[in-house]
Design a protein around this motif. Structure first.
Motif, short mmCIF file in Angstrom:
data_model
loop_
_atom_site.label_atom_id
_atom_site.label_comp_id
_atom_site.label_asym_id
_atom_site.label_seq_id
_atom_site.Cartn_x
_atom_site.Cartn_y
_atom_site.Cartn_z
N GLY A 1 -4.52 -8.11 -12.58
CA GLY A 1 -3.39 -8.98 -12.29
C GLY A 1 -2.69 -8.51 -11.03
O GLY A 1 -2.61 -7.31 -10.77
N LEU A 2 -2.19 -9.45 -10.24
CA LEU A 2 -1.54 -9.11 -8.97
C LEU A 2 -0.23 -9.87 -8.82
O LEU A 2 -0.08 -10.99 -9.31
N ILE A 3 0.71 -9.25 -8.11
CA ILE A 3 1.95 -9.90 -7.69
C ILE A 3 2.03 -9.75 -6.17
O ILE A 3 1.79 -8.65 -5.64
N LEU A 4 2.36 -10.83 -5.48
CA LEU A 4 2.41 -10.81 -4.02
C LEU A 4 3.69 -11.45 -3.51
O LEU A 4 4.14 -12.47 -4.06
N GLU A 5 4.25 -10.87 -2.47
CA GLU A 5 5.39 -11.47 -1.75
C GLU A 5 5.08 -11.43 -0.27
O GLU A 5 4.73 -10.38 0.27
N ILE A 6 5.21 -12.59 0.38
CA ILE A 6 4.94 -12.70 1.82
C ILE A 6 6.14 -13.38 2.46
O ILE A 6 6.50 -14.50 2.08
N PRO A 7 6.79 -12.73 3.43
CA PRO A 7 8.05 -13.25 3.95
C PRO A 7 7.95 -14.46 4.87
O PRO A 7 8.95 -15.09 5.17
N GLY A 8 6.75 -14.82 5.30
CA GLY A 8 6.60 -15.96 6.21
C GLY A 8 5.13 -16.28 6.39
O GLY A 8 4.39 -16.39 5.42
N LEU A 9 4.71 -16.39 7.64
CA LEU A 9 3.30 -16.64 7.90
C LEU A 9 2.46 -15.47 7.41
O LEU A 9 2.79 -14.31 7.64
N MET A 10 1.34 -15.78 6.78
CA MET A 10 0.50 -14.74 6.19
C MET A 10 0.08 -13.69 7.22
O MET A 10 0.10 -12.49 6.94
N ALA A 11 -0.32 -14.15 8.39
CA ALA A 11 -0.90 -13.24 9.39
C ALA A 11 0.11 -12.27 9.98
O ALA A 11 -0.28 -11.29 10.63
N ARG A 12 1.40 -12.52 9.76
CA ARG A 12 2.42 -11.62 10.32
C ARG A 12 2.64 -10.38 9.47
O ARG A 12 3.38 -9.48 9.86
N GLY A 13 2.01 -10.35 8.30
CA GLY A 13 2.07 -9.15 7.48
C GLY A 13 3.40 -8.93 6.80
O GLY A 13 4.12 -9.87 6.47
N ASN A 14 3.73 -7.66 6.56
CA ASN A 14 4.94 -7.25 5.85
C ASN A 14 4.93 -7.75 4.40
O ASN A 14 5.98 -8.04 3.83
N TRP A 15 3.72 -7.83 3.83
CA TRP A 15 3.59 -8.23 2.43
C TRP A 15 4.06 -7.11 1.50
O TRP A 15 4.01 -5.94 1.85
N LYS A 16 4.46 -7.50 0.30
CA LYS A 16 4.68 -6.57 -0.80
C LYS A 16 3.69 -6.95 -1.90
O LYS A 16 3.40 -8.14 -2.09
N ALA A 17 3.18 -5.95 -2.59
CA ALA A 17 2.18 -6.23 -3.62
C ALA A 17 2.28 -5.23 -4.77
O ALA A 17 2.75 -4.11 -4.59
N ALA A 18 1.83 -5.66 -5.93
CA ALA A 18 1.72 -4.79 -7.10
C ALA A 18 0.46 -5.18 -7.84
O ALA A 18 0.00 -6.33 -7.75
N ALA A 19 -0.12 -4.25 -8.57
CA ALA A 19 -1.36 -4.52 -9.29
C ALA A 19 -1.27 -4.04 -10.73
O ALA A 19 -0.66 -3.00 -11.02
N TYR A 20 -1.88 -4.80 -11.62
CA TYR A 20 -2.06 -4.40 -13.01
C TYR A 20 -3.55 -4.29 -13.26
O TYR A 20 -4.30 -5.26 -13.11
N ILE A 21 -3.98 -3.09 -13.60
CA ILE A 21 -5.39 -2.81 -13.81
C ILE A 21 -5.69 -2.80 -15.31
O ILE A 21 -4.96 -2.19 -16.10
N ASP A 22 -6.75 -3.46 -15.68
CA ASP A 22 -7.17 -3.57 -17.08
C ASP A 22 -7.15 -2.21 -17.76
O ASP A 22 -7.75 -1.24 -17.29
N GLU A 23 -6.45 -2.13 -18.89
CA GLU A 23 -6.33 -0.86 -19.60
C GLU A 23 -7.66 -0.35 -20.13
O GLU A 23 -7.79 0.82 -20.49
N ARG A 24 -8.68 -1.19 -20.16
CA ARG A 24 -10.01 -0.77 -20.61
C ARG A 24 -10.79 -0.04 -19.53
O ARG A 24 -11.86 0.51 -19.80
N ALA A 25 -10.28 -0.04 -18.30
CA ALA A 25 -11.00 0.57 -17.18
C ALA A 25 -11.09 2.08 -17.34
O ALA A 25 -10.12 2.74 -17.73
#
Length: 219
Positions: free
Chosen positions: A76-100
């Motif tokens: 699972g992922l959460i993403l925040e992008i402040p404007g145009l995708m290519a301009r970067g400055n994204w924030k992200a978080a990840a949820y990894i399957d507990e079975r991994a």
């Protein structure tokens, strides 16, 4: 649940050199009021609200990171992008399957942080802040045409294709250069709720995407 920083153990000799591959399906729901313009504009057009907030789920049908099997796991992922995708400055978080396994967990973090290069290598360039990574029960279900992602109490999402004139055929953007994959099914969220990392989002009825993925690296 304690949060781990999205940093894989240091492996200087291996980082960005380990062969990896993931085949499966990705679903995504964002705050755009109509179908996400990034798919056809390739990020040259801003999101409909001027910024992007999104959750995504990845079902790995077949996959590996080096000799480590990733098949059957979900992310699972959460993403925040402040404007145009290519301009970067994204924030992200990840949820990894507990079975991994530990090796699978580390490999998935390398892949989704961009450190493993290849298809997701752009994350290393575009994401300026990782909010964290956690092990969690990540459930990805398919019921008819409906896809459902449940990540503990953090993400409760459900998407389904937008109906076309022929009810038996999905509306699909095909032959695109979109980074996730060339064919994107136009969808909408019947439920899109996030309660995580201080974010409280409700994107019911907003833009969604369904994409068959075939990602690999390091090239």
């Amino acid at each position: 649940m304690a949060s781990d920083q999205m940093e894989a153990p240091a492996r200087p000799a291996e980082q960005g050199q380990v062969p990896w591959a993931i085949k499966g399906e990705l679903i995504l729901n964002c705050n755009c009021t109509v179908f996400c313009p990034c798919v056809v504009s390739l990020g040259k057009h801003p999101p409909t609200e001027g910024y992007c907030q999104a959750w995504a789920g990845v079902r790995i049908d077949e996959g590996h990171f080096g000799d480590t099997d990733l098949s059957g796991l979900n992310v699972g992922l959460i993403l925040e992008i402040p404007g145009l995708m290519a301009r970067g400055n994204w924030k992200a978080a990840a949820y990894i399957d507990e079975r991994a396994s530990e090796a699978a967990y580390d490999g998935l973090i390398d892949i989704f942080s961009g450190k493993a290069k290849g298809t997701t290598g752009l994350f290393k360039v575009l994401v300026s802040e990782f909010l964290g990574a956690e092990r969690a029960p990540v459930i990805f279900e398919t019921e008819g045409k409906t896809r459902r992602l449940i990540v503990g109490r953090a993400i409760h999402g459900e998407v389904e294709p937008v109906a076309g004139a022929d009810k038996d055929r999905d509306i699909v953007v095909t032959n695109s250069e979109y980074w996730m994959g060339p064919d994107i099914t136009v969808a909408t969220a019947t439920k899109g709720r996030v309660r995580a990392f201080g974010r409280v989002w409700d994107f019911d009825g907003r833009s969604a995407e369904i994409c068959q993925i075939d990602w690999h690296g390091p090239r």
